[in-house]
Design an enzyme around this catalytic site. Structure first.
Site, mmCIF file in Angstrom:
data_model
loop_
_atom_site.group_PDB
_atom_site.id
_atom_site.type_symbol
_atom_site.label_atom_id
_atom_site.label_comp_id
_atom_site.label_asym_id
_atom_site.label_seq_id
_atom_site.Cartn_x
_atom_site.Cartn_y
_atom_site.Cartn_z
ATOM 1 C CG ASN A 11 -1.743 1.215 1.388
ATOM 2 O OD1 ASN A 11 -1.864 2.002 0.445
ATOM 3 N ND2 ASN A 11 -2.340 1.409 2.563
ATOM 4 C CD1 TRP A 12 3.861 1.165 -2.620
ATOM 5 C CD2 TRP A 12 3.946 2.261 -4.577
ATOM 6 N NE1 TRP A 12 4.760 0.521 -3.436
ATOM 7 C CE2 TRP A 12 4.841 1.162 -4.634
ATOM 8 C CE3 TRP A 12 3.825 3.086 -5.691
ATOM 9 C CZ2 TRP A 12 5.604 0.896 -5.765
ATOM 10 C CZ3 TRP A 12 4.589 2.812 -6.811
ATOM 11 C CH2 TRP A 12 5.474 1.723 -6.850
ATOM 12 C CE LYS A 13 -0.209 3.489 4.633
ATOM 13 N NZ LYS A 13 -0.131 3.642 6.066
ATOM 14 C CG HIS A 94 -5.873 2.017 5.069
ATOM 15 N ND1 HIS A 94 -5.467 3.017 5.924
ATOM 16 C CD2 HIS A 94 -4.847 1.141 4.994
ATOM 17 C CE1 HIS A 94 -4.234 2.752 6.334
ATOM 18 N NE2 HIS A 94 -3.834 1.621 5.779
ATOM 19 C CD GLU A 96 -3.019 5.716 6.544
ATOM 20 O OE1 GLU A 96 -2.980 5.730 5.303
ATOM 21 O OE2 GLU A 96 -2.112 5.220 7.247
ATOM 22 C CD GLU A 165 -3.491 -2.266 7.331
ATOM 23 O OE1 GLU A 165 -2.325 -2.451 6.980
ATOM 24 O OE2 GLU A 165 -4.143 -1.272 6.982
ATOM 25 N N GLY A 171 2.487 2.390 10.807
ATOM 26 C CA GLY A 171 3.491 3.450 10.682
ATOM 27 C C GLY A 171 4.217 3.778 11.971
ATOM 28 C CB SER A 211 5.040 -1.719 12.105
ATOM 29 O OG SER A 211 4.709 -0.369 12.350
ATOM 30 N N GLY A 232 2.880 -1.164 4.258
ATOM 31 C CA GLY A 232 2.921 0.260 3.914
ATOM 32 C C GLY A 232 4.357 0.712 3.690
ATOM 33 N N GLY A 233 4.942 1.334 4.706
ATOM 34 C CA GLY A 233 6.266 1.954 4.610
ATOM 35 C C GLY A 233 7.325 1.071 3.949
#
Ligand code: PGA
Length: 254
Positions: A11-13, A94, A96, A165, A171, A211, A232-233
């Site tokens: 997930n590159w956001k 998600h 966010e 999640e 993150g 994470s 993600g990251g």
């Protein structure tokens, strides 16, 4: 050996660009995985990515989808458009999207149904925040997110995924322990069994996200009910993401 074929989703956001696409896709060319691998870039890059994909097993996913089919809905992208663009799956709800853009369980339910109608794989994201975990209401939160998010859905012949999640793990560098992940995934599978029957619940894949990195991949995926990862990251570093996918692939057969 995993019971269900692992699935790893990046997930590159709101990150990445053409450079990252080139380097990421290049690192997957010619490689075989015993796992499903997808990248969810920002919408604008999907087509660019698609043109590079012929020589890899990567799938493209979207980070969101409109609940509407067409019409006067400025800024929206429909499931049909995503399907036509070559997309295979959609993240829905998600944390966010829920926290920043006000997405509700009811809205997620509409999106899940829309996505299923267009033969895309919905990945419904659920998870409790720090306060909820501390107040010991994790299961209540998940119960509501799953029951309402998946209400009135017939899964005969259709597939969907749940991504657990925990918001406190996203993150932060503080991934859930494998024990917590397994406990929660087991609870989620029990809900799915109650709603759709044991046979369907046993084939649906439940991903963990929050994470995830190449160090904790193995211990998380070794859990019986952890069938995949939402990253993600760490997915913004192509070498790092590849290492996660390779481990998932190895665990699938070892
Ligand atoms: P993270 O994000 O891996 O950077 O924690 C996961 C996600 O939000 O999907």
């Amino acid at each position: 050996m995993k019971i269900r074929k692992p699935i790893v989703i990046a997930n590159w956001k709101l990150n990445g660009g053409l450079d990252l696409i080139c380097v990421s896709v290049a690192s997957f060319i010619g490689k075989h995985f015993n796992a499903d691998i997808a990248i969810c870039p920002p919408y604008i890059y999907m087509r660019d990515m698609m043109t590079f994909l012929q020589f890899s097993e990567l799938h493209i996913g979207s980070q969101n989808v409109s609940r509407y089919q067409s019409g006067a809905y400025t800024g929206e992208t429909s499931a049909q458009m995503l399907k036509q663009a070559g997309c295979s799956l959609c993240l829905i709800g998600h944390s966010e999207r829920r926290a920043i853009f006000g997405e509700t369980n009811e809205g997620c339910n509409i999106k899940v149904r829309t996505v299923l109608t267009h033969d895309l794989l919905p990945v419904l994201c659920v998870g409790e925040n720090q306060q909820e975990r501390e107040a010991n209401v994790t299961e209540d939160v998940l119960y509501k997110q799953i029951r309402e998010g998946l209400a009135n859905i017939n899964l005969d012949g259709k597939d969907l995924c749940i991504a657990y999640e925990p918001v406190w793990a996203i993150g932060t560098g503080l991934a859930a322990t494998p024990t917590i992940a397994q406990e929660v995934h087991q609870f989620i599978r029990a809900q799915l069994a109650d709603m759709f029957g044991h046979e369907i619940a046993n084939r649906l894949r439940i991903l963990y996200g929050g994470s995830v990195n190449k160090i904790n991949t193995r211990e998380l995926l070794e859990q019986k009910d952890v069938d995949g990862l939402l990253v993600g990251g760490a997915s913004l570093d192509p070498g790092h993401f590849l290492a996660i996918c390779q481990q998932a692939s190895e665990l699938a057969v070892s």
